[in-house]
Write a protein that holds these residues in place. Sequence first.
Motif, PDB file in Angstrom:
ATOM      1  N   TRP A   5       0.830  -1.209   0.000  1.00 10.26           N
ATOM      2  CA  TRP A   5       0.000   0.000   0.000  1.00 10.26           C
ATOM      3  C   TRP A   5       0.866   1.263   0.000  1.00 10.26           C
ATOM      4  CZ3 TRP A   5      -4.750   1.809  -0.738  1.00 10.26           C
ATOM      5  CH2 TRP A   5      -5.083   3.076  -0.215  1.00 10.26           C
ATOM      6  N   ARG A   9       0.981   3.942  -2.995  1.00 10.75           N
ATOM      7  CA  ARG A   9       0.633   5.332  -2.695  1.00 10.75           C
ATOM      8  C   ARG A   9       1.745   6.281  -3.144  1.00 10.75           C
ATOM      9  NH1 ARG A   9      -2.938   8.064   0.698  1.00 10.75           N
ATOM     10  NH2 ARG A   9      -2.118   9.974   1.638  1.00 10.75           N
ATOM     11  N   HIS A  12       1.690   6.502  -6.887  1.00 10.77           N
ATOM     12  CA  HIS A  12       0.558   7.299  -7.344  1.00 10.77           C
ATOM     13  C   HIS A  12       0.821   8.789  -7.140  1.00 10.77           C
ATOM     14  CE1 HIS A  12      -3.557   7.949  -8.584  1.00 10.77           C
ATOM     15  NE2 HIS A  12      -3.776   8.690  -7.514  1.00 10.77           N
ATOM     16  N   MET A  60      -4.379   0.487  -5.964  1.00 12.71           N
ATOM     17  CA  MET A  60      -4.637   0.922  -4.588  1.00 12.71           C
ATOM     18  C   MET A  60      -6.047   0.540  -4.144  1.00 12.71           C
ATOM     19  SD  MET A  60      -2.794   4.670  -4.416  1.00 12.71           S
ATOM     20  CE  MET A  60      -3.345   4.990  -2.733  1.00 12.71           C
ATOM     21  N   GLN A  64      -6.848  -1.859  -1.075  1.00 12.65           N
ATOM     22  CA  GLN A  64      -7.760  -1.457  -0.008  1.00 12.65           C
ATOM     23  C   GLN A  64      -8.811  -2.531   0.246  1.00 12.65           C
ATOM     24  OE1 GLN A  64      -7.009   1.166   1.630  1.00 12.65           O
ATOM     25  NE2 GLN A  64      -8.717   1.303   3.021  1.00 12.65           N
ATOM     26  N   TRP A  93     -12.438   7.464  -4.141  1.00  8.91           N
ATOM     27  CA  TRP A  93     -11.492   6.825  -5.074  1.00  8.91           C
ATOM     28  C   TRP A  93     -12.118   6.526  -6.436  1.00  8.91           C
ATOM     29  CZ3 TRP A  93      -6.981   7.911  -3.595  1.00  8.91           C
ATOM     30  CH2 TRP A  93      -5.872   7.365  -4.243  1.00  8.91           C
ATOM     31  N   LEU A 129      -7.263  13.349  -3.610  1.00  5.85           N
ATOM     32  CA  LEU A 129      -6.300  12.907  -2.609  1.00  5.85           C
ATOM     33  C   LEU A 129      -6.437  13.707  -1.315  1.00  5.85           C
ATOM     34  CD1 LEU A 129      -3.099  12.396  -4.805  1.00  5.85           C
ATOM     35  CD2 LEU A 129      -4.380  10.628  -3.588  1.00  5.85           C
ATOM     36  N   SER A 283       3.825   8.903   2.141  1.00  3.39           N
ATOM     37  CA  SER A 283       3.113   7.637   1.935  1.00  3.39           C
ATOM     38  C   SER A 283       3.108   6.785   3.187  1.00  3.39           C
ATOM     39  CB  SER A 283       3.738   6.868   0.770  1.00  3.39           C
ATOM     40  OG  SER A 283       3.700   7.643  -0.416  1.00  3.39           O
ATOM     41  N   ALA A 286       0.482   7.831   5.993  1.00  4.07           N
ATOM     42  CA  ALA A 286      -0.919   7.384   5.859  1.00  4.07           C
ATOM     43  C   ALA A 286      -1.217   6.134   6.666  1.00  4.07           C
ATOM     44  CB  ALA A 286      -1.236   7.136   4.386  1.00  4.07           C
TER      45      ALA A 286
END
Length: 291
Positions: A5, A9, A12, A60, A64, A93, A129, A283, A286
Amino acid sequence: MTTLWILLRMLHFIAVMGLTGSAFYTALLAPVSYRRVLATRMQLLLQISAGLALLSALAMLAAQNVLMSGDWHNLNDGTTWLAVLGTRFGTVWQWEIGFALGACLMMLLRGRLRQQGLLLSGIGQLLCLALTGHAAMHDGFTGVLQQVNHALHLVASSFWAGGLLPLLLLMRDTRQIDRRADAILTMMRFSRYGHLAVALALITGLVNSLFIVAWPLVWRDNLYLLLLSVKVSLVAVMVLVALINRYWLVPRFHLAGSGTQQKFIRMTQFELLLACGVTGLVSVFATLSPA
């Protein structure tokens, strides 16, 4: 899965910031007569950024699914997908993926419409975001203020950090007589508005930290605050590098045999590397609790 993840992230963020930062050049900063040429020069960068933004957004969402359900097999379960899409993250998202897909579709267009569409798609992804993660930890008016502040932070940071790689491409054009004047003018515009972007990124970053971090600060056994300190240090070095580039190296470009332009390129590459490091830390944030 948490490590995956974080990596997704980071990828991205880099892709979206690269897309938006590049589109700022081709849609706004470059002189009208130079935009088509610059867009052609940056086409591969824009294509890669748009494609990676879409693929990482889809990955992502799948990650998730696994994180929420705790089982890889639920990637084939429609009920689990509906549950994930029904969460706040899932709702936001879907828009993120929509804007990322829109950026890829914009690559099928030509001219000014494509560049403006890419810029709007990139900004749209940044706004989405700003509605996820710690930026969505507050409700009501406070939550709205935090999300607006974070959106400004992401856009300003994308102009700054996302514009570094295109800046290196422009340095090549300054060596060609027919493109030199336009390339220099574009760089001057980036520098002029870059001052505002850096200031806005720093101010909104500070405000965002105050929204997230509880007061008084408790440093003991708080990994979030430790990494936040590292991030602040890296950003400070980025600002120092940017100041050296703008006020020490650029005025010496005209000195023959000084190697100043090559030093400028090396310093910009270093600044770009620092920006990637900051993105990696963000990242990681988060997945941590700031309390």
